[in-house]
Design an enzyme around this catalytic site. Structure first.
Site, PDB file in Angstrom:
ATOM      1  N   ILE A  61      36.029  81.121  31.525  1.00 22.97           N
ATOM      2  CA  ILE A  61      35.878  79.705  31.199  1.00 22.97           C
ATOM      3  C   ILE A  61      34.503  79.452  30.596  1.00 22.97           C
ATOM      4  O   ILE A  61      33.537  80.145  30.917  1.00 22.97           O
ATOM      5  CB  ILE A  61      36.129  78.825  32.452  1.00 22.97           C
ATOM      6  CG1 ILE A  61      36.345  77.360  32.077  1.00 22.97           C
ATOM      7  CG2 ILE A  61      35.043  79.029  33.495  1.00 22.97           C
ATOM      8  CD1 ILE A  61      36.938  76.513  33.200  1.00 22.97           C
ATOM      9  N   CYS A  62      34.450  78.468  29.699  1.00 22.30           N
ATOM     10  CA  CYS A  62      33.175  78.023  29.121  1.00 22.30           C
ATOM     11  C   CYS A  62      33.216  76.500  29.077  1.00 22.30           C
ATOM     12  O   CYS A  62      33.872  75.878  29.906  1.00 22.30           O
ATOM     13  CB  CYS A  62      32.946  78.653  27.745  1.00 22.30           C
ATOM     14  SG  CYS A  62      34.115  78.143  26.473  1.00 22.30           S
ATOM     15  N   ALA A  63      32.553  75.894  28.123  1.00 21.49           N
ATOM     16  CA  ALA A  63      32.541  74.438  28.035  1.00 21.49           C
ATOM     17  C   ALA A  63      33.837  73.889  27.446  1.00 21.49           C
ATOM     18  O   ALA A  63      34.422  72.956  27.981  1.00 21.49           O
ATOM     19  CB  ALA A  63      31.351  73.965  27.207  1.00 21.49           C
TER      20      ALA A  63
END
Length: 107
Positions: A61-63
């Protein structure tokens, strides 16, 4: 095939104890991350891929989903069952899920 998973599938996996890595930068992670996510900034993924388990899904996951998709693509190429969380932490928050604040990097 793109290693991407819809947020609802991720939420179920997360609830069931999934392995989650957050590939954002430390300040982003500290500002709010999915509980239990381990911080491995995208620039460190290649060097730290050996730390990740094999034989189980690893949710990345990231932004917003861009960095996590690139990281998951790489991890799949090296034999890790990686899946990028579509929409990232922003989608997680929009869906009403909580985040943990601070720099603790392990569950």
């Amino acid at each position: 095939m793109r290693p991407e998973v819809h947020l609802t599938a991720f939420a179920t996996a997360h609830r069931d104890g999934a392995v989650v890595i957050d590939v954002r930068e430390p300040a982003e992670y500290a500002a709010g991350h999915v509980d239990g996510a381990v911080l491995i900034p995208v620039g460190d993924v290649v060097a730290r891929a050996g730390e990740l388990p094999r034989g189980v899904p690893v949710y990345v996951i990231c932004a917003s989903g861009n960095r996590s998709l690139a990281a998951a693509d790489y991890l799949v190429r090296v034999g890790i069952d990686a899946r990028s969380v579509a929409g990232g932490t922003a989608a997680w928050l929009r869906a009403g899920h909580p985040v943990t604040r601070g720099t603790r990097t392990t569950a």
